[in-house]
Motif scaffolding. Structure first.
Motif, PDB file in Angstrom:
ATOM      1  N   LEU A  67      46.509  38.710  31.160  1.00 52.55           N
ATOM      2  CA  LEU A  67      45.252  39.400  31.445  1.00 52.55           C
ATOM      3  C   LEU A  67      44.883  40.365  30.322  1.00 52.55           C
ATOM      4  N   ALA A  68      45.878  41.065  29.778  1.00 52.12           N
ATOM      5  CA  ALA A  68      45.620  42.038  28.709  1.00 52.12           C
ATOM      6  C   ALA A  68      45.148  41.344  27.441  1.00 52.12           C
ATOM      7  N   GLU A 158      45.943  40.259  43.041  1.00 56.58           N
ATOM      8  CA  GLU A 158      44.569  39.978  43.472  1.00 56.58           C
ATOM      9  C   GLU A 158      43.817  41.277  43.738  1.00 56.58           C
ATOM     10  N   LYS A 159      44.487  42.240  44.370  1.00 53.07           N
ATOM     11  CA  LYS A 159      43.849  43.536  44.643  1.00 53.07           C
ATOM     12  C   LYS A 159      43.463  44.229  43.342  1.00 53.07           C
ATOM     13  N   PHE A 160      44.381  44.234  42.389  1.00 53.07           N
ATOM     14  CA  PHE A 160      44.097  44.873  41.102  1.00 53.07           C
ATOM     15  C   PHE A 160      42.971  44.155  40.365  1.00 53.07           C
ATOM     16  N   ALA A 161      43.056  42.833  40.295  1.00 50.93           N
ATOM     17  CA  ALA A 161      42.053  42.061  39.562  1.00 50.93           C
ATOM     18  C   ALA A 161      40.661  42.231  40.159  1.00 50.93           C
ATOM     19  N   LEU A 167      39.139  39.373  38.007  1.00 47.64           N
ATOM     20  CA  LEU A 167      39.167  38.308  39.001  1.00 47.64           C
ATOM     21  C   LEU A 167      38.746  36.967  38.401  1.00 47.64           C
ATOM     22  N   GLU A 168      37.933  37.001  37.377  1.00 49.96           N
ATOM     23  CA  GLU A 168      37.481  35.766  36.721  1.00 49.96           C
ATOM     24  C   GLU A 168      38.648  34.980  36.129  1.00 49.96           C
ATOM     25  N   VAL A 169      39.616  35.689  35.572  1.00 51.44           N
ATOM     26  CA  VAL A 169      40.708  35.031  34.852  1.00 51.44           C
ATOM     27  C   VAL A 169      41.984  34.913  35.676  1.00 51.44           C
ATOM     28  N   LEU A 194      44.082  33.851  47.498  1.00 57.74           N
ATOM     29  CA  LEU A 194      43.284  35.055  47.705  1.00 57.74           C
ATOM     30  C   LEU A 194      42.337  35.284  46.527  1.00 57.74           C
ATOM     31  N   ALA A 195      42.792  34.923  45.322  1.00 57.09           N
ATOM     32  CA  ALA A 195      41.993  35.154  44.117  1.00 57.09           C
ATOM     33  C   ALA A 195      40.699  34.353  44.109  1.00 57.09           C
TER      34      ALA A 195
END
Length: 214
Positions: A67-68, A158-161, A167-169, A194-195
């Motif tokens: 993600l980073a 999922e909560k963080f994204a 959330l896109e990635v 969930l994502a």
């Protein structure tokens, strides 16, 4: 916040560099890898603490690398091509060797996998301060005759994204579950995550030599 650990970022960055350069070129790769460290640290400061010794913590530390890097590229890395890069990374000789130590077609290896999942939930049960923040394992041995089934209703990734623009990635990282299961000679059957808006993340893992799993 989660305690910073640089091992995942350093190791994964080294192993991903080849595939990133082949897909996006040297300039984008250099920028993404250089600026990802600060973003990675910031992400760990924002995410809920699930316990540094939580056996599921590696999911956060490893997923946040991808993600980073995606974030640091500032739009130069599109999700679809990044999916290809991660797949090549997961199928690289070194990762395949590490992930392929087990063979789910062997009853003892399948049982070890089941025991590992239960141990993760046992850890959460034994640490109530983290239980409502980490993944929740819900097992159902009656749902299928073959393999192993469980699902989550809660995922800190999922909560963080969802709350921080990733959330896109994130689904690209969720798909690593298929690749890691495949490396262990298994097949992951999944209907929801969930994502992608599902009410659960479900996992039905079956040895790959079973032609028609029940």
């Amino acid at each position: 916040m989660m305690k910073y650990k640089g091992t995942y970022l350093k190791l994964f960055s080294i192993m991903l560099k080849k595939y990133l350069k082949e897909q996006y070129g040297s300039e984008v790769t250099k920028k993404a890898l250089k600026e990802s460290k600060a973003i990675y640290k910031e992400m760990l400061e924002k995410v809920d603490d699930i316990g540094a010794d939580n056996p599921m913590a590696s999911n956060i530390y490893s997923c946040f690398v991808f993600l980073a890097i995606w974030k640091a590229a500032e739009g130069a890395i599109d999700v679809e091509s990044f999916r290809t890069v991660i797949k090549r990374f997961m199928k690289s000789p070194m990762v395949s060797k590490i992930m392929g130590r087990a063979d789910l077609n062997r009853p003892e290896d399948l049982q070890k996998a089941k025991d590992k999942f239960h141990a993760m939930q046992d850890w959460a049960d034994a640490h109530p301060q983290y239980k409502d923040k980490t993944w929740d394992f819900n097992f159902d041995d009656t749902k299928h005759k073959d393999g192993s089934y469980y699902h989550f209703t809660r995922c800190p990734l999922e909560k963080f994204a969802r709350g921080n623009g990733y959330l896109e990635v994130l689904p690209v990282c969720c798909e690593i579950d298929y690749l890691s299961t495949e490396a262990s000679h298994g097949v992951l059957h999944r209907d929801y995550t969930l994502a992608t808006g599902g009410h659960i993340c479900d996992y039905w893992i079956v040895p790959d030599k079973i032609a028609n799993p029940q």
